[in-house]
Design an enzyme around this catalytic site. Structure first.
Site, PDB file in Angstrom:
ATOM      1  CD  GLU A  63      -3.292   0.948   1.624  1.00 37.23           C
ATOM      2  OE1 GLU A  63      -4.083   1.901   1.585  1.00 37.23           O
ATOM      3  OE2 GLU A  63      -3.600  -0.178   2.038  1.00 37.23           O
ATOM      4  CB  THR A  64       4.116   2.048   1.582  1.00 32.85           C
ATOM      5  OG1 THR A  64       3.641   1.909   2.927  1.00 32.85           O
ATOM      6  CG2 THR A  64       5.160   3.145   1.511  1.00 32.85           C
TER       7      THR A  64
END
Length: 137
Positions: A63-64
């Site tokens: 997700e980063t």
């Protein structure tokens, strides 16, 4: 190059100061024409109780990467938010580092889809993720 925002690796890494990203030890390592990569240590910060890389840590790395890649595809006044994250875990990792490789699957005006593949230090696929983002603004 696909990116609409032009940031250096140092600038990307500075965005992680005082965040979960920094706490997990995630560091952006490569910004290519259509790829963003980062590394994350497999240690006490990212282990689950049985000494293996926590699936949630792999998801956080994915997700980063996908969120930052999505942000770099926006213009001033826009931002992105995650709408869906799918992770398939293929093999365990107990130590060292993992490397996430993020590439676009779809880049629309209102939504984006990103594939993030997590590899171990031997180059073996450990996790495959897909992140959906919505473009706001």
């Amino acid at each position: 190059m696909i990116w609409k925002r032009h940031l250096t690796l140092d600038e990307l890494n500075a965005t992680s100061d005082n965040t979960m990203v920094a706490h997990l030890g995630i560091v952006y390592t490569r910004l290519g024409d259509d790829v963003l990569e980062a590394e994350m240590p497999v240690d006490i910060r990212t282990h689950q109780p049985f000494g293996l890389l926590h699936g949630g840590a792999s998801a956080a790395l994915a997700e980063t990467l996908g969120s930052m890649a999505g942000f770099m595809m926006t213009r001033d006044g826009q931002c992105v938010v995650g709408t869906e994250l799918n992770a398939t875990h293929h093999r365990p990792v107990s130590e060292g580092k993992v490397r996430g490789v993020c590439q676009p699957l779809h880049l629309g005006r209102q939504n984006q889809s990103w594939e993030i593949v997590v590899f171990d230090e031997q180059g073996r696929r450990c996790c495959t993720c897909r992140l959906g983002t919505a473009v706001l603004g």
